[in-house]
Design an enzyme around this catalytic site. Structure first.
Site, PDB file in Angstrom:
ATOM      1  N   GLU A 196       0.826  -1.211   0.000  1.00 20.42           N
ATOM      2  CA  GLU A 196       0.000   0.000   0.000  1.00 20.42           C
ATOM      3  C   GLU A 196       0.865   1.268   0.000  1.00 20.42           C
ATOM      4  OE1 GLU A 196      -3.072   0.594  -0.525  1.00 20.42           O
ATOM      5  OE2 GLU A 196      -3.605  -1.509  -0.717  1.00 20.42           O
ATOM      6  N   CYS A 250     -12.882   2.175 -15.140  1.00 19.64           N
ATOM      7  CA  CYS A 250     -13.400   3.545 -15.009  1.00 19.64           C
ATOM      8  C   CYS A 250     -12.207   4.508 -14.987  1.00 19.64           C
ATOM      9  CB  CYS A 250     -14.233   3.663 -13.738  1.00 19.64           C
ATOM     10  SG  CYS A 250     -15.219   5.167 -13.697  1.00 19.64           S
ATOM     11  N   CYS A 291     -17.106   1.931 -20.345  1.00 16.63           N
ATOM     12  CA  CYS A 291     -18.428   1.708 -19.743  1.00 16.63           C
ATOM     13  C   CYS A 291     -19.087   0.433 -20.265  1.00 16.63           C
ATOM     14  CB  CYS A 291     -19.338   2.911 -20.005  1.00 16.63           C
ATOM     15  SG  CYS A 291     -18.700   4.428 -19.269  1.00 16.63           S
ATOM     16  N   CYS A 303     -18.093  -2.357 -18.130  1.00 15.83           N
ATOM     17  CA  CYS A 303     -18.133  -2.095 -16.685  1.00 15.83           C
ATOM     18  C   CYS A 303     -19.183  -2.976 -15.998  1.00 15.83           C
ATOM     19  CB  CYS A 303     -18.460  -0.616 -16.457  1.00 15.83           C
ATOM     20  SG  CYS A 303     -18.588  -0.209 -14.713  1.00 15.83           S
ATOM     21  N   CYS A 317     -24.879   3.013 -12.664  1.00 18.26           N
ATOM     22  CA  CYS A 317     -24.043   4.215 -12.705  1.00 18.26           C
ATOM     23  C   CYS A 317     -24.840   5.475 -13.058  1.00 18.26           C
ATOM     24  CB  CYS A 317     -22.915   4.007 -13.714  1.00 18.26           C
ATOM     25  SG  CYS A 317     -21.850   5.442 -13.848  1.00 18.26           S
TER      26      CYS A 317
HETATM   27  S1  SF4 Z   1     -20.384   2.918 -16.251  1.00 19.45           S
HETATM   28 FE1  SF4 Z   1     -19.922   4.452 -14.717  1.00 19.45          FE
HETATM   29  S2  SF4 Z   1     -18.633   3.397 -13.233  1.00 19.45           S
HETATM   30 FE2  SF4 Z   1     -18.677   2.140 -15.076  1.00 19.45          FE
HETATM   31  S3  SF4 Z   1     -16.887   2.792 -16.278  1.00 19.45           S
HETATM   32 FE3  SF4 Z   1     -18.610   4.009 -16.982  1.00 19.45          FE
HETATM   33  S4  SF4 Z   1     -18.524   5.859 -15.741  1.00 19.45           S
HETATM   34 FE4  SF4 Z   1     -17.261   4.341 -14.713  1.00 19.45          FE
END
Ligand code: SF4
Length: 385
Positions: free
Chosen positions: A49, A204, A211, A214, A220
């Site tokens: 970390e 992200c 997205c 994601c 989101c």
């Molecule tokens: S959907 Fe939202 S959380 Fe997912 S990558 Fe896109 S902006 Fe980021």
């Protein structure tokens, strides 16, 4: 979820449950295989970390492996000489982290019998450990229900919740910490926190987030409200300061003079060629400056011998142009003890690799070493962006 004004959404328990489920499933399938993920040893997680602060994962991996091989536990680290700790840290930058790590290992040895503490208050009282690091170590190592907030999760959480405020302000941070706390699942907090950081880091991303790949796209707020490119609000651009410095390579036979930087100096604890901020432009003035500043720094009377190399380097907000000059010793002004008192010593060029050096000090030492093998071949300039 009903449409609401972006950034004002209250997230239901169903939303939170769905978020943790999706993230945990995704993390199980996609987590990168990193050396610090193969252990739950608090010491190893702590080292990772600290190294990962301000530093890319790919850069950290070999440093982490070398560091753990040499210092496998708190006691070994506490017993080590700071010189050796800094040597293993050389090239990672932000050397204060290494000094604080070393100081914390000594505190753990004296206050906790060498066992890494397991209470949040005890962990936070260690040098160099703030709320994020303590939460990360204890959630990842022991599954304690503690939130985390760092660069990747700041971006991810502000997008997920469509938060349009300033994420760098006190109010913005407070709000995001509250969100990080509210979304913690009852179990598997370590995996959950790592999943947040991993999605923030690899999906992200700051520019062009993926997205479509994601795992939490359906939850989101920024995506739903077409605000992805606007969140988080861009930080004010940094004001960089241009600095010109002089480093002096003073030779004596096959040795050069190194000086250990004092507390409060930029490279505190590391070794460097005598260095100072340049003032004035003409060569005569420069020769006089070199003679005076070297005398002040290490008590030697030298005469400048011409330029060796010019290097460019960025450290925090400073953009440094470093002109390295060679110089010869005219006479030692005081006793030989003056050198020791000033933290300086003669070091054989072949032994420079044993000293933890500043970044530019290391570049100069490499040039000196290559010059050793090919005498008289000296670069006129090796400016590096
Ligand atoms: S959907 Fe939202 S959380 Fe997912 S990558 Fe896109 S902006 Fe980021």
């Amino acid at each position: 979820m009903k449409d609401r004004k972006p950034g004002t959404e209250k997230h239901s328990s169903a939303w939170r449950r769905s978020l943790s489920k999706k993230l945990l499933v995704w993390f199980q399938q996609h987590a990168r295989d990193l050396p610090w993920r193969q252990t739950r040893d608090l010491y190893a997680i702590w080292i990772s970390e600290i190294m990962l602060q301000q530093t890319q994962v790919a850069t950290v991996v070999p440093y982490f492996q070398r560091f753990l091989a040499r210092f496998p536990d708190v006691k070994t680290l506490a017993a080590a000489d700071e010189h050796e700790v800094l040597k293993l840290w050389e090239g990672l930058g932000y050397y204060r982290r290494a000094r604080q790590l070393h100081a914390a290992a000594r505190k753990i040895t004296s206050d906790h019998r060498g066992q890494f503490p397991t209470s949040i208050d005890a962990v936070r009282s260690l040098p160099g450990i703030g709320r994020y690091t303590a939460g990360a170590i204890l959630s990842i190592g022991l599954d304690q229900r503690l939130p985390i907030l760092e660069a990747n999760t700041i971006r991810l959480l502000s997008r997920l919740t469509a938060y349009r405020g300033d994420v760098n302000s006190g109010a913005g941070r407070q709000r995001l910490w509250k969100i990080a706390e509210a979304i913690l699942p009852k179990h598997e907090c370590g995996a959950f926190n790592q999943a947040l950081m991993e999605v923030g880091s690899v999906i992200c991303t700051p520019r062009s987030p993926a997205c479509s790949e994601c795992p939490v796209v359906a939850l989101c707020g920024a995506h739903r409200n077409q605000l992805v490119v606007k969140i988080p609000r861009p930080a004010k651009s940094k004001n960089y300061e241009n600095v010109t410095e002089i480093a002096v390579i003073i030779r004596r036979g096959i040795s050069v003079l190194l000086r250990q930087c004092r507390p409060g100096e930029r490279w505190a604890g590391l070794w460097d060629f005598p260095r100072f901020a340049a003032a004035g432009e003409s060569n005569t003035a420069l020769d006089r400056q070199i003679a005076k500043r070297v005398r002040d720094l290490v008590g030697l009377s030298v005469v400048a011998n011409g330029p060796f190399v010019t290097l460019k380097h960025g450290v925090t907000r400073f953009r440094i142009t470093l002109h390295a000059y060679e110089a010869e010793v005219k006479s030692t002004i005081g006793s030989s003890g003056d050198l020791t008192r000033s933290g300086a010593r003669w070091v054989k060029i072949g032994a420079l690799a044993d000293y933890p050096l500043s970044v530019t000090g290391r570049k100069i030492s490499r040039l000196l070493l290559s010059e050793d093998f090919t005498p008289r071949k000296r670069p006129a300039s090796a400016a590096q962006p």
